[in-house]
Design a protein around this motif. Structure first.
Motif, PDB file in Angstrom:
ATOM      1  N   GLY A 262      26.840  36.073  36.452  1.00 26.88           N
ATOM      2  CA  GLY A 262      26.462  36.230  35.035  1.00 26.88           C
ATOM      3  C   GLY A 262      25.209  35.430  34.698  1.00 26.88           C
ATOM      4  N   CYS A 263      25.048  34.272  35.352  1.00 30.18           N
ATOM      5  CA  CYS A 263      23.875  33.415  35.094  1.00 30.18           C
ATOM      6  C   CYS A 263      22.620  33.935  35.788  1.00 30.18           C
ATOM      7  N   GLY A 264      22.793  34.875  36.730  1.00 34.25           N
ATOM      8  CA  GLY A 264      21.605  35.426  37.385  1.00 34.25           C
ATOM      9  C   GLY A 264      21.563  35.235  38.895  1.00 34.25           C
ATOM     10  N   ILE A 265      22.628  34.692  39.488  1.00 33.75           N
ATOM     11  CA  ILE A 265      22.661  34.627  40.955  1.00 33.75           C
ATOM     12  C   ILE A 265      22.887  36.058  41.444  1.00 33.75           C
ATOM     13  N   ASP A 266      21.982  36.504  42.306  1.00 36.89           N
ATOM     14  CA  ASP A 266      22.040  37.881  42.790  1.00 36.89           C
ATOM     15  C   ASP A 266      22.662  37.887  44.192  1.00 36.89           C
ATOM     16  N   PRO A 267      23.894  38.401  44.318  1.00 33.73           N
ATOM     17  CA  PRO A 267      24.584  38.319  45.616  1.00 33.73           C
ATOM     18  C   PRO A 267      23.993  39.222  46.690  1.00 33.73           C
ATOM     19  N   GLU A 268      23.044  40.068  46.331  1.00 30.72           N
ATOM     20  CA  GLU A 268      22.356  40.867  47.349  1.00 30.72           C
ATOM     21  C   GLU A 268      21.212  40.057  47.945  1.00 30.72           C
ATOM     22  N   ARG A 269      20.508  39.373  47.048  1.00 29.28           N
ATOM     23  CA  ARG A 269      19.364  38.582  47.489  1.00 29.28           C
ATOM     24  C   ARG A 269      19.828  37.281  48.165  1.00 29.28           C
ATOM     25  N   SER A 270      20.748  36.574  47.513  1.00 28.00           N
ATOM     26  CA  SER A 270      21.228  35.289  48.044  1.00 28.00           C
ATOM     27  C   SER A 270      22.582  35.477  48.710  1.00 28.00           C
TER      28      SER A 270
ATOM     29  N   LEU B  60      34.656  41.860  42.707  1.00 30.25           N
ATOM     30  CA  LEU B  60      34.243  40.466  42.931  1.00 30.25           C
ATOM     31  C   LEU B  60      34.669  39.992  44.309  1.00 30.25           C
ATOM     32  N   ARG B  61      35.919  40.349  44.668  1.00 32.16           N
ATOM     33  CA  ARG B  61      36.413  39.942  46.004  1.00 32.16           C
ATOM     34  C   ARG B  61      35.548  40.554  47.110  1.00 32.16           C
ATOM     35  N   GLU B  62      35.140  41.799  46.897  1.00 28.83           N
ATOM     36  CA  GLU B  62      34.275  42.461  47.897  1.00 28.83           C
ATOM     37  C   GLU B  62      32.920  41.764  48.017  1.00 28.83           C
ATOM     38  N   ILE B  63      32.364  41.392  46.877  1.00 30.94           N
ATOM     39  CA  ILE B  63      31.072  40.686  46.877  1.00 30.94           C
ATOM     40  C   ILE B  63      31.201  39.403  47.700  1.00 30.94           C
TER      41      ILE B  63
ATOM     42  N   LEU C 132      37.298  33.121  41.533  1.00 27.88           N
ATOM     43  CA  LEU C 132      36.745  34.388  41.036  1.00 27.88           C
ATOM     44  C   LEU C 132      35.946  34.171  39.745  1.00 27.88           C
ATOM     45  N   ALA C 133      36.500  33.310  38.860  1.00 31.54           N
ATOM     46  CA  ALA C 133      35.799  33.045  37.596  1.00 31.54           C
ATOM     47  C   ALA C 133      34.469  32.344  37.869  1.00 31.54           C
ATOM     48  N   THR C 134      34.450  31.458  38.856  1.00 29.84           N
ATOM     49  CA  THR C 134      33.197  30.756  39.203  1.00 29.84           C
ATOM     50  C   THR C 134      32.168  31.764  39.711  1.00 29.84           C
TER      51      THR C 134
ATOM     52  N   ALA D 174      33.468  38.703  50.007  1.00 33.40           N
ATOM     53  CA  ALA D 174      33.739  38.984  51.427  1.00 33.40           C
ATOM     54  C   ALA D 174      32.427  39.303  52.148  1.00 33.40           C
ATOM     55  N   HIS D 175      31.579  40.060  51.481  1.00 35.79           N
ATOM     56  CA  HIS D 175      30.273  40.397  52.044  1.00 35.79           C
ATOM     57  C   HIS D 175      29.439  39.123  52.235  1.00 35.79           C
ATOM     58  N   GLY D 176      29.502  38.232  51.249  1.00 32.67           N
ATOM     59  CA  GLY D 176      28.774  36.955  51.332  1.00 32.67           C
ATOM     60  C   GLY D 176      29.278  36.129  52.505  1.00 32.67           C
ATOM     61  N   ALA D 177      30.598  36.099  52.687  1.00 29.59           N
ATOM     62  CA  ALA D 177      31.184  35.294  53.767  1.00 29.59           C
ATOM     63  C   ALA D 177      30.740  35.824  55.129  1.00 29.59           C
TER      64      ALA D 177
END
Ligand code: AQP
Length: 337
Positions: free
Chosen positions: A67-75, A295-298, A59-61, A300-303
């Motif tokens: 925080g660094c700018g990785i956008d979980p909607e785009r990527s 964060l967990r939802e983000i 989760l921290a990763t 899960a959506h990515g997976a």
């Protein structure tokens, strides 16, 4: 639009070396590529770890990457073990990998030395899992630091070998070399900065006083001053070039050349500039960590998005490698009773 894949291990706090060597270019690549970024927890199991800590580190990763700018909607941002196809493809690739090519890997030799009490098969097979990660998404571009070039070469060999044995399936992934030099450990500038070596790194989410104290303690000259710049001072300049304004770097370079540089001043300036640059990352990280459910939802959506690609690849791989029982093949088997 090229498919990009890269991964990062949740083996500790992400640090400025990870940022300059990898994350910074991941963020930039999002604008023009189809990016898949994985938190590679299965890789993290190849060295001793605490199972109770691992989910917190994952989760921290994730929070640090966002925080660094990785956008979980785009990527696509997800956790490796949440997509089971990684281990399945890994096994198939295991069966076409020559043992000698694994034993030659520099990272294997380094890690085997670092963890002499636990030189396990996972540590040796680490680059095969990495190849499976990349090939599963048919990535054609892999942003890597100089230290990962050897592993990527194996991924390319395996793609070629698989295609030769089973028919054209995988593109050969190309390295996208990141500009940054390797960032060295603050407490031992002859080794690289690593999350698993305490005192070697500045975490991207470190509070200002911790940044100050780590930089203040950084090794500079270990012996008498020689002709060439010592590895410790060179490392501080690498960091200064990444976090400070060009005129600040020029000022300290001139002082060094004239022999008037006081390391204490260089360190003070670097700590200040680094603190300023990392503040927004830390702020966003703390905000996200206060809402772990989100964060967990983000993730899960990515997976879910990653699985959709992985499933398609594995259907093709299973069919090509003879793991699918064709209806016609089954009907030719004579009944036994
Ligand atoms: N010191 C470094 N300088 C530049 N780039 C670095 N990277 C790591 N350390 C440096 C780059 O970060 C990416 C992700 O690395 P990783 O977490 O998958 O594994 P690693 O390279 O083994 O990183 P660490 O911090 O050294 O972790 P531990 O201590 O667990 O082994 C990679 O692209 C890498 O090049």
């Amino acid at each position: 639009m090229a498919r990009v894949f890269s991964g990062i291990q949740p083996t500790g706090q992400l640090h400025v070396g990870n940022y300059l060597g990898a994350i910074r270019s991941w963020v930039a690549m999002q604008a023009e590529h189809d990016c898949v970024f994985s938190i590679v927890d299965l890789h993290a199991m190849t060295v001793p770890y605490d199972p109770a800590e691992l989910p917190k580190r994952v989760l921290a990763t994730a929070a640090t990457l966002i925080g660094c700018g990785i956008d979980p909607e785009r990527s696509v941002l997800y956790v490796q073990s949440h997509v089971r196809e990684h281990t399945e493809l890994c096994w198939i690739l295991n069966c076409i990998t020559p043992l000698g090519s694994l034993q030659r890997m520099t990272q294997f030799k380094d890690k085997a030395k670092q963890h002499q009490e636990n030189v396990n098969a996972g540590l040796l097979n680490y680059p095969i899992l990495q190849a499976a990660d990349i090939l599963l998404y048919k990535a054609s571009l892999v942003p890597v630091g100089e230290d990962q070039v050897q592993h990527l070469e194996l991924s390319r060999d395996l793609a070629r070998r698989f295609n030769y044995l089973f028919g054209e399936t995988f593109p050969e992934p190309q390295p996208h070399l990141t500009r940054a030099a390797r960032v060295m450990a603050l407490n031992d500038p002859t080794r690289k900065m690593s999350k698993s070596i305490p005192g070697s790194y500045v975490a991207l989410t470190a509070p200002p006083d911790e940044i100050q104290s780590l930089i203040r303690r950084a090794v500079t000259d270990t012996g008498p001053r020689g002709e060439a710049m010592s590895p410790g001072v060179a490392n501080l300049f690498t960091l200064l070039e990444s976090f400070s304004a060009p005129e600040t770097v020029a000022h300290f370079r001139t002082a060094y050349e004239q022999g008037t540089l006081r390391y204490v001043d260089l360190k003070q300036q670097l700590a200040e500039d680094m603190t300023k640059a990392l503040a927004p990352i830390r702020e966003r990280y703390l905000e996200l960590m206060s809402r772990p459910g989100e964060l967990r939802e983000i993730l899960a959506h990515g997976a879910q998005r990653a699985r959709a690609i992985a499933r398609e690849t594995m259907e093709e791989v299973r069919a090509k490698t003879g793991l699918v029982l064709e209806a016609s093949a089954a009907s030719t088997v004579a009944p036994t009773a």
